[in-house]
Design a protein around this motif. Sequence first.
Motif, PDB file in Angstrom:
ATOM      1  N   ALA A  65       8.035  -4.428  -0.005  1.00  0.00           N
ATOM      2  CA  ALA A  65       6.692  -4.205   0.539  1.00  0.00           C
ATOM      3  C   ALA A  65       6.588  -2.849   1.218  1.00  0.00           C
ATOM      4  O   ALA A  65       5.565  -2.147   1.097  1.00  0.00           O
ATOM      5  N   LEU A  66       7.634  -2.442   1.917  1.00  0.00           N
ATOM      6  CA  LEU A  66       7.635  -1.126   2.565  1.00  0.00           C
ATOM      7  C   LEU A  66       7.668  -0.004   1.533  1.00  0.00           C
ATOM      8  O   LEU A  66       6.973   1.015   1.666  1.00  0.00           O
ATOM      9  N   LYS A  67       8.489  -0.165   0.498  1.00  0.00           N
ATOM     10  CA  LYS A  67       8.579   0.851  -0.548  1.00  0.00           C
ATOM     11  C   LYS A  67       7.240   1.017  -1.267  1.00  0.00           C
ATOM     12  O   LYS A  67       6.847   2.133  -1.639  1.00  0.00           O
ATOM     13  N   GLU A  68       6.538  -0.075  -1.449  1.00  0.00           N
ATOM     14  CA  GLU A  68       5.247  -0.006  -2.136  1.00  0.00           C
ATOM     15  C   GLU A  68       4.248   0.822  -1.339  1.00  0.00           C
ATOM     16  O   GLU A  68       3.489   1.624  -1.905  1.00  0.00           O
ATOM     17  N   LEU A  69       4.247   0.649  -0.012  1.00  0.00           N
ATOM     18  CA  LEU A  69       3.334   1.434   0.821  1.00  0.00           C
ATOM     19  C   LEU A  69       3.712   2.912   0.821  1.00  0.00           C
ATOM     20  O   LEU A  69       2.845   3.787   0.897  1.00  0.00           O
ATOM     21  N   GLU A  70       4.996   3.207   0.739  1.00  0.00           N
ATOM     22  CA  GLU A  70       5.425   4.605   0.674  1.00  0.00           C
ATOM     23  C   GLU A  70       4.942   5.267  -0.612  1.00  0.00           C
ATOM     24  O   GLU A  70       4.534   6.434  -0.623  1.00  0.00           O
ATOM     25  N   GLY A  73       1.070   6.237  -0.712  1.00  0.00           N
ATOM     26  CA  GLY A  73       0.687   7.504  -0.083  1.00  0.00           C
ATOM     27  C   GLY A  73      -0.063   7.384   1.230  1.00  0.00           C
ATOM     28  O   GLY A  73       0.015   6.376   1.945  1.00  0.00           O
ATOM     29  N   LYS A  74      -0.847   8.434   1.540  1.00  0.00           N
ATOM     30  CA  LYS A  74      -1.460   8.582   2.860  1.00  0.00           C
ATOM     31  C   LYS A  74      -2.553   7.561   3.145  1.00  0.00           C
ATOM     32  O   LYS A  74      -2.831   7.251   4.302  1.00  0.00           O
ATOM     33  N   ASP A  75      -3.171   7.052   2.125  1.00  0.00           N
ATOM     34  CA  ASP A  75      -4.282   6.115   2.354  1.00  0.00           C
ATOM     35  C   ASP A  75      -3.828   4.856   3.080  1.00  0.00           C
ATOM     36  O   ASP A  75      -4.626   4.210   3.779  1.00  0.00           O
ATOM     37  N   LEU A  76      -2.556   4.478   2.896  1.00  0.00           N
ATOM     38  CA  LEU A  76      -2.028   3.273   3.531  1.00  0.00           C
ATOM     39  C   LEU A  76      -0.963   3.613   4.582  1.00  0.00           C
ATOM     40  O   LEU A  76      -0.110   2.789   4.886  1.00  0.00           O
ATOM     41  N   TYR A  77      -1.083   4.814   5.138  1.00  0.00           N
ATOM     42  CA  TYR A  77      -0.096   5.235   6.136  1.00  0.00           C
ATOM     43  C   TYR A  77      -0.186   4.369   7.400  1.00  0.00           C
ATOM     44  O   TYR A  77       0.832   3.996   7.980  1.00  0.00           O
TER      45      TYR A  77
END
Length: 250
Positions: A65-70, A73-77
């Motif tokens: 889940a963390l890797k997916e947010l990375e 990009g910035k939209d889900l920072y």
Amino acid sequence: MKIKRQKQAKKSLLFYKYNFLVREPYQVLIDGTFCQAALKNKIQIKEQLPKYLMAEVKLCTTNCALKELEVLGKDLYGAKLILQRFQVRQCPHFKSPVPASQCLLAMLEENNPHHYFVATQDQTVTEGLKKIPGVPLLYIVLNTIVLDKPNQTTLDHVQAVQLGELVSPAQQQSIRSLKEEQGISQKDGERRGKKRKKKQSNPNPLSCLKKKKKGVPTAPLKKTVEGAKRKRIRHKKPKTDGGETVAGTA
């Protein structure tokens, strides 16, 4: 409205407690979509979730889940910053990460043995949870957290247990505890189930004797008489012409 939601949540929690042994502190698996919705609706997950569930909770996520947010990009920072605060549970995809939806469903396995709650806005995860019994689902509607009602698969599972077609988690736990008290392990049960091979032994020598034929009389043995008297042989003395016997010479 808030009191009504809490009553419904309490009812669902009691259902999971008695039928699936869900205990405090509740373990809640969270993905990035839930954090993004909480950020958008200004919901403090750490503060509001324990109040809503009226119990202590452990908030956790997975490395996938963390890797997916990375990657997104910035939209889900902002969602990534929230998700990083939670405990990361080890998943089977540590070396090769998979999408968060796939990872969360893999953590639940077939029957949710670790009694996880799932907090998500992902429709793929929601559809996958409909096939797994005993998984409480949390999602956000407008600016409130909602605990979904038990799905049909969960209700069918409970009904099957009540009819005796399946064994409930409570019964499985009691069976395991009884085995531990008696000192019976799973390996012992497997050994008992296996049939023992008979060792090859030498034949009984008495069984190898030839059987006597019936109806054939055996010849009687002659008995020797001990002390039997011998017949004396009497020698006749010669007679003379006059009829007198001749005496023997001295």
